[in-house]
Design a protein around this motif. Structure first.
Motif, short mmCIF file in Angstrom:
data_model
loop_
_atom_site.label_atom_id
_atom_site.label_comp_id
_atom_site.label_asym_id
_atom_site.label_seq_id
_atom_site.Cartn_x
_atom_site.Cartn_y
_atom_site.Cartn_z
N VAL A 92 0.83 -1.20 0.00
CA VAL A 92 0.00 0.00 0.00
C VAL A 92 0.87 1.26 0.00
CG1 VAL A 92 -1.68 1.34 1.35
CG2 VAL A 92 -1.96 -1.14 1.11
N ALA A 93 1.96 1.22 0.77
CA ALA A 93 2.84 2.40 0.90
C ALA A 93 3.36 2.88 -0.45
CB ALA A 93 4.01 2.07 1.82
N LYS A 94 3.56 1.96 -1.37
CA LYS A 94 4.07 2.33 -2.70
C LYS A 94 3.11 3.26 -3.45
CE LYS A 94 6.29 -2.20 -3.25
NZ LYS A 94 6.21 -3.49 -3.99
N HIS A 95 1.86 3.26 -3.04
CA HIS A 95 0.82 3.99 -3.78
C HIS A 95 0.27 5.20 -3.03
CE1 HIS A 95 0.65 0.71 -6.75
NE2 HIS A 95 0.83 -0.08 -5.71
N VAL A 96 0.81 5.46 -1.83
CA VAL A 96 0.34 6.61 -1.06
C VAL A 96 0.95 7.88 -1.64
CG1 VAL A 96 0.30 7.72 1.20
CG2 VAL A 96 -0.03 5.25 1.03
N LYS A 97 0.19 8.56 -2.45
CA LYS A 97 0.68 9.80 -3.09
C LYS A 97 -0.53 10.60 -3.56
CE LYS A 97 2.98 7.11 -5.69
NZ LYS A 97 3.94 6.50 -6.63
N ALA A 98 -0.30 11.85 -3.81
CA ALA A 98 -1.37 12.74 -4.26
C ALA A 98 -2.03 12.17 -5.51
CB ALA A 98 -0.83 14.14 -4.51
N GLY A 99 -3.37 12.22 -5.54
CA GLY A 99 -4.12 11.80 -6.72
C GLY A 99 -4.77 10.45 -6.60
N ILE A 100 -4.29 9.59 -5.69
CA ILE A 100 -4.91 8.27 -5.58
C ILE A 100 -6.15 8.35 -4.69
CG2 ILE A 100 -3.56 7.47 -3.59
CD1 ILE A 100 -3.49 4.69 -5.17
N ARG A 101 -7.18 7.59 -5.05
CA ARG A 101 -8.37 7.51 -4.21
C ARG A 101 -8.10 6.55 -3.05
NH1 ARG A 101 -12.98 5.63 -8.28
NH2 ARG A 101 -11.39 4.01 -8.55
N THR A 102 -8.65 6.88 -1.90
CA THR A 102 -8.39 6.01 -0.75
C THR A 102 -9.02 4.63 -0.95
OG1 THR A 102 -10.27 6.93 0.48
CG2 THR A 102 -8.11 7.94 0.83
N LYS A 103 -10.11 4.53 -1.71
CA LYS A 103 -10.71 3.22 -1.98
C LYS A 103 -9.78 2.35 -2.83
CE LYS A 103 -14.12 2.83 -4.91
NZ LYS A 103 -15.45 3.02 -5.59
N ASP A 104 -8.90 2.97 -3.63
CA ASP A 104 -7.95 2.19 -4.41
C ASP A 104 -6.86 1.60 -3.52
OD1 ASP A 104 -9.32 2.72 -6.78
OD2 ASP A 104 -8.22 4.59 -7.12
N LEU A 105 -6.47 2.34 -2.48
CA LEU A 105 -5.51 1.79 -1.51
C LEU A 105 -6.12 0.58 -0.81
CD1 LEU A 105 -4.20 5.10 0.12
CD2 LEU A 105 -3.06 3.72 -1.64
N ASP A 106 -7.39 0.67 -0.49
CA ASP A 106 -8.09 -0.43 0.17
C ASP A 106 -8.10 -1.68 -0.72
OD1 ASP A 106 -9.91 -1.16 2.53
OD2 ASP A 106 -11.14 -1.71 0.81
N LYS A 107 -8.35 -1.48 -1.98
CA LYS A 107 -8.39 -2.62 -2.92
C LYS A 107 -7.03 -3.29 -3.02
CE LYS A 107 -9.69 -3.92 -7.62
NZ LYS A 107 -10.02 -3.46 -8.98
N ILE A 108 -5.96 -2.49 -3.03
CA ILE A 108 -4.59 -3.05 -3.09
C ILE A 108 -4.35 -3.95 -1.88
CG2 ILE A 108 -2.14 -2.43 -2.88
CD1 ILE A 108 -2.95 0.16 -4.53
#
Length: 257
Positions: free
Chosen positions: A27-43
């Motif tokens: 998940v940490a690889k994708h924590v950046k401006a522009g990503i939706r928090t629901k996309d982090l959840d799916k990862i």
């Protein structure tokens, strides 16, 4: 109820915690401006499932997601959503994994891009307070020793500790006894005996300590809407040592505070 674990059971929690640590790292690889928090959840959900485990939180008392995602003034228990992270946000990601009959639980608060210096200082102090608590989580000590260490460290630096929410024991159940507050007095509370597994999780505010629960029945935010930080590890007590079963290693290969 407090349930003490055998070394074999603690080893199973450690296996669960390794999957959890690697899920956090993904998940940490994708924590950046522009990503939706629901996309982090799916990862996170897909990573955990791909490793033969289950997300501890999803469906727990009706919680709808794999991750608790709490942005800025949200302390804990925020829902993943369509919200897109922005430069200057902070985001707490809390996750649990259930594997071979045992739960593990950990959390980390991330800066998104450049954040105000006072908020960065809050994150660092909260993370450091977790390790101050862990230092006191020794055989023969008491829960109050852990709680006091966290409270003293952050309050000396001008921050406030959330009192209504606490750490906890865990094992076959996600939440077991004892409760592990982040404030208290030395020498008070249940004794830390061999085989105890607890989640220590400071929740620390930049402003007042008071919190509000939103109408969704889950989301907890600061009353004054000042930022809040949250870090968590699962630890096991042995007579001769304390072991941190969860890991932030995979996060910190990606994120430097």
């Amino acid at each position: 109820m407090i349930f003490y674990k055998t070394e074999e059971e603690i080893e199973l929690i450690r296996e669960s915690a390794q999957i959890l640590g690697k899920a956090h790292g993904e998940v940490a690889k994708h924590v950046k401006a522009g990503i939706r928090t629901k996309d982090l959840d799916k990862i996170a959900e897909e990573f955990i499932a791909d490793h033969g485990a289950k997300a501890s939180f999803k469906g727990y008392n009706g919680f709808p997601a794999t991750l608790c995602i709490s942005v800025n003034e949200v302390v804990v228990h925020g829902f993943p959503s369509e919200y897109e992270l922005k430069d200057g946000d902070i985001i707490s990601i809390d996750c649990g994994v259930f594997y071979k009959g045992f739960h593990s639980d950990s959390a980390y608060t991330y800066p998104v891009g450049d954040i105000p210096s006072e908020t960065l200082a809050l994150l660092k102090a909260t993370k450091e307070s977790l390790y101050k608590g862990i230092e006191e989580a020794r055989f023969g000590n008491r829960i109050g020793d852990v709680a006091f260490a966290v409270q003293n460290y952050v309050e000396e630096r001008g921050y406030t500790v959330v009192r209504e929410l606490v750490g906890h024991g865990l094992g076959r159940s996600l939440h077991e006894g004892p409760e592990v507050p982040n404030y208290g007095k030395r020498g008070r509370g249940p004794k830390l005996n061999e085989g105890l597994v607890i989640a220590i999780e400071p929740m620390v505010n930049l402003g007042v300590r008071n919190i509000v629960q939103e109408s969704d029945g889950w989301t907890i935010r600061t009353r004054d809407r000042a930022p809040s930080a949250h870090y968590e590890h699962t630890v096991a007590i042995f007579k001769d040592r304390t072991e941190v079963l969860t890991t932030h290693k995979y996060i910190e290969e990606v994120v430097k505070l």
